[in-house]
Every structure is written in C-alpha cells, then in structure tokens.
Scaffold this active site. Structure first.
Site, PDB file in Angstrom:
ATOM      1  N   HIS A  16       0.857  -1.187   0.000  1.00 21.11           N
ATOM      2  CA  HIS A  16       0.000   0.000   0.000  1.00 21.11           C
ATOM      3  C   HIS A  16       0.894   1.237   0.000  1.00 21.11           C
ATOM      4  O   HIS A  16       1.361   1.686   1.051  1.00 21.11           O
ATOM      5  CB  HIS A  16      -0.926  -0.030   1.227  1.00 21.11           C
ATOM      6  CG  HIS A  16      -1.858   1.143   1.315  1.00 21.11           C
ATOM      7  ND1 HIS A  16      -2.971   1.130   2.132  1.00 21.11           N
ATOM      8  CD2 HIS A  16      -1.846   2.356   0.709  1.00 21.11           C
ATOM      9  CE1 HIS A  16      -3.605   2.288   2.019  1.00 21.11           C
ATOM     10  NE2 HIS A  16      -2.936   3.047   1.168  1.00 21.11           N
ATOM     11  N   HIS A  18       1.460   4.981  -2.569  1.00 20.90           N
ATOM     12  CA  HIS A  18       1.032   5.789  -3.716  1.00 20.90           C
ATOM     13  C   HIS A  18       2.255   6.425  -4.343  1.00 20.90           C
ATOM     14  O   HIS A  18       3.020   7.110  -3.650  1.00 20.90           O
ATOM     15  CB  HIS A  18       0.057   6.875  -3.262  1.00 20.90           C
ATOM     16  CG  HIS A  18      -1.155   6.311  -2.587  1.00 20.90           C
ATOM     17  ND1 HIS A  18      -2.316   6.021  -3.266  1.00 20.90           N
ATOM     18  CD2 HIS A  18      -1.364   5.922  -1.306  1.00 20.90           C
ATOM     19  CE1 HIS A  18      -3.189   5.498  -2.416  1.00 20.90           C
ATOM     20  NE2 HIS A  18      -2.645   5.418  -1.217  1.00 20.90           N
ATOM     21  N   HIS A 196      -9.521   1.547  -0.598  1.00 22.12           N
ATOM     22  CA  HIS A 196      -9.316   2.192   0.706  1.00 22.12           C
ATOM     23  C   HIS A 196     -10.660   2.229   1.437  1.00 22.12           C
ATOM     24  O   HIS A 196     -11.656   2.704   0.872  1.00 22.12           O
ATOM     25  CB  HIS A 196      -8.834   3.627   0.530  1.00 22.12           C
ATOM     26  CG  HIS A 196      -7.401   3.759   0.114  1.00 22.12           C
ATOM     27  ND1 HIS A 196      -6.872   3.098  -0.951  1.00 22.12           N
ATOM     28  CD2 HIS A 196      -6.386   4.486   0.656  1.00 22.12           C
ATOM     29  CE1 HIS A 196      -5.584   3.423  -1.066  1.00 22.12           C
ATOM     30  NE2 HIS A 196      -5.267   4.258  -0.101  1.00 22.12           N
ATOM     31  N   GLU A 199     -10.206   3.996   7.138  1.00 21.42           N
ATOM     32  CA  GLU A 199      -9.151   4.742   7.832  1.00 21.42           C
ATOM     33  C   GLU A 199      -9.828   6.011   8.368  1.00 21.42           C
ATOM     34  O   GLU A 199     -10.040   6.162   9.550  1.00 21.42           O
ATOM     35  CB  GLU A 199      -7.961   5.127   6.937  1.00 21.42           C
ATOM     36  CG  GLU A 199      -6.850   5.828   7.757  1.00 21.42           C
ATOM     37  CD  GLU A 199      -5.697   6.406   6.947  1.00 21.42           C
ATOM     38  OE1 GLU A 199      -5.920   6.935   5.843  1.00 21.42           O
ATOM     39  OE2 GLU A 199      -4.537   6.357   7.452  1.00 21.42           O
ATOM     40  N   ASP A 278       2.177   6.896   2.050  1.00 20.35           N
ATOM     41  CA  ASP A 278       2.779   8.077   1.401  1.00 20.35           C
ATOM     42  C   ASP A 278       4.075   8.411   2.141  1.00 20.35           C
ATOM     43  O   ASP A 278       4.129   9.382   2.911  1.00 20.35           O
ATOM     44  CB  ASP A 278       1.800   9.258   1.458  1.00 20.35           C
ATOM     45  CG  ASP A 278       0.496   8.935   0.748  1.00 20.35           C
ATOM     46  OD1 ASP A 278       0.503   8.892  -0.505  1.00 20.35           O
ATOM     47  OD2 ASP A 278      -0.510   8.693   1.427  1.00 20.35           O
TER      48      ASP A 278
HETATM   49 ZN   LIG Z   1      -3.445   4.989   0.667  1.00 20.23          ZN
END
Ligand SMILES: [Zn+2]
Length: 334
Positions: A16, A18, A196, A199, A278
């Site tokens: 996971h 980006h 996703h 979260e 990220d």
């Molecule tokens: Zn993500």
C-alpha cells in the site's frame, strides 16, 4: 540477531503505497524547476513545515499540489526509480504501487508517458536492485463513476501490466457503493480489486467494499475494529488489510502508534500487513513503519514475523511466487 536487525534485514513487501506520495521534497523542487511548475511553497523547508496536517482532507490538498510536478515520462521514471531504490535499501523485495491517472491526465500527461516511465523504472529496478514492482490503477473517489469507467477503458492497452484496481482519496462522503460498476468492469478484465476503506471512514465502508465491490483486499481497514462481527468475517475470509501505521498517526486516524489495532487484528486471526502509504509525506519508509510499530506495541518476534509474512500472503501473487518469497523470509529469519 536482535529483533531490530531481523526486521531491517528481512525481505519484505509493501502493498500500500502511492507513487505520488513518494516524491521527496528535494526531488519535488527539482522536477518543478525542470518543468517550469510553480509550487505553493517557496522552499523544501516551507514544504516540510506544511506537513502538520490534521486529517486526510488537509493532507490531500498538499498531496494534489505536489503531484503537479509530474509531467513527462522521465519524471514518472525518476520518481518510481527513486522510490524503488529507497525501498530496496529497506530490503523491500516486492511492492504493488498505486498511481492516480486521473490526477495526471487532466494536466495533459498521456497514458504512454505515465506507463512507460513507471514500467521502465520497474524493469530497471528489478534487474539492478532485485525489487519487483507492479502498478495498481488508483481511482480518485471524489470523481464520478463515469470518469472511473472512462479511465479503466483507457488503460486497456496496459491491461496485462496493471495488477489491480484500487481507489483512494477523501473517504467521507465517497462510499464504495458509488463505484459498483467500475469494480465490476475491473473484475471482468481479470484485475484484482482493492479499495481504501475504514481509515477516515467508518467500518460500514469496509463492509460495502466487501459486499458491493467484491474486493480481494482492503486498504487500511482499521475501523473494522469497531465491529467485532466484521473482524470475525475478515479473519474467516483471510481478507488482507494493508495497515499503514504512520499514515494513521499523521492523519490523526489514531492518537499514537500504540493505538494502531494491529495486535487485536492479529489475535482475531486477520491477515493484517504493514505498509507505507505516502512515505515522503509521512516521513517513514517500510523499516520505520515496522520498527516504530514494534516499539510502540511491544510486538513479539512471532507477531513481527507474522506481519512480514502477511505482506507476501496478501500480495497479488500466485501461490508459487508467494511461496518463493516466504521461503526467502524463512531462510533469513531462522
Ligand atoms: Zn493509501
């Protein structure tokens, strides 16, 4: 060997992440200069100062501004290769990388520029660094389903290169139920599906992703912990959850690393994994995500190894490829 050393030197997977969330500040300014793009920050220090986001929407504002520097095939190549080189230094040997075509096409970038850059860097990194990378087409959930279907169709020439359909962006107000047809189309194409959910959004979004989008994996999913029946289901179905501890803390989805529910998920029998999301914005690559979590949660060696193993078990790999990675991990650990 200490647990610290075992973690850092173990072969690992990052499922996971980006691509646009891996651009380091210095590279962002280099690319901006190369492409004549004006960033909203005057310097690397000013950009770093903007990292005090308090939630997902605040983070996304910065993330969308930063990705504007990606313009050419060379840019996509450079950013992808830099991330793979940095990951290889953490002994990541396998990664599945979300990229957001919708965020680039609207600026005039072409599919060929994106894919040639990403795939070119992946080929070079596999040959030179021994890390394998495969792209996930990441939809932006604040856009329409019509736009999602359009972007999926435009990706057809790269159908074999793209491993899965994913979807990220602002969760609240953009439930998985808005994208039933897009996910059905991806499944028709033979792609794996991930989304996703849970979260920023509630556990109900996880249930929607399972029931309506028929996903093979859930990205994040930590809010599942609020619904014991859902946790039991995730465990029963061995549904991979790509947990990103530093993301959860930096976006204030949890108050601290010690509150990331990894132990609860593991104890319930869930296939929880540890990932970066990220890493340049959250300032933690994969080793730090494992090390920080191991420290904060007092993870045992067995729990730590299970999380690393789950990274390969949750990957979109066939059984033989998965077993080969698990054998490598086993040889390393023992
Ligand atoms: Zn993500």
């Amino acid at each position: 060997m200490t647990l610290h050393k075992k973690i850092t030197s173990a072969p690992k997977a990052d499922l996971h992440v980006h691509l646009e969330g891996t651009i380091e500040a210095a590279m962002m300014f280099d690319l901006a200069a190369r492409n004549g793009v004006t960033l909203p920050w005057a310097s690397v220090a000013e950009l770093h100062a903007a990292f005090g986001f308090r939630n997902l929407p605040q983070f996304l504002e910065i993330f969308y501004a930063g990705l504007q520097v990606l313009r050419t095939e060379r840019d996509f190549f450079d950013v992808t290769y830099a991330f793979l080189k940095r990951s290889a230094a953490d002994n990541v040997v396998y990664t599945e990388i979300h990229f957001s075509p919708q965020g680039h096409l609207e600026r005039g970038v072409t599919w060929t520029e994106m894919m040639d850059g990403i795939l070119g860097a992946a080929t070079k990194a596999e040959r030179e660094l021994g890390i394998r990378a495969r792209p996930i087409l990441g939809l932006q959930r604040h856009r329409s389903e019509e736009d999602a279907l359009k972007v999926i169709d435009a990706a057809l020439p790269w159908k074999q290169d793209i491993v899965a359909l994913g979807m990220g962006g602002a969760e609240l107000g953009n439930p998985p139920s808005r994208f039933v047809n897009a996910y059905a189309r991806a499944r028709e194409l033979g792609w794996k599906c991930t989304c996703h959910a849970g979260e920023e959004g509630p556990h109900g979004y996880v249930t929607e992703a399972l029931d309506l989008l028929k996903v093979d994996r859930i990205d994040h999913g930590i809010r599942s912990i609020d619904n014991p029946a859902l946790v039991a289901r995730l465990a029963r179905e061995r549904m991979p959850l790509t947990v990103c501890p530093y993301s959860n803390v930096r976006l204030q989805a949890v108050p601290a690393l010690a509150s990331v529910p990894l132990i609860e998920l593991l104890d319930a029998g869930c296939l929880a994994t540890v990932n970066t999301d990220d890493p340049s914005y959250f300032e933690a690559y994969l080793n730090e995500n494992f090390l920080g979590t191991a420290r904060a949660l007092n993870l045992t060696e067995v729990q730590t190894r299970t999380l690393i193993e789950n990274g390969f078990k949750g990957a979109f790999l066939d059984e033989g490829q998965c077993t080969a990675y698990l054998d490598r991990l086993d040889a390393h650990w023992t």
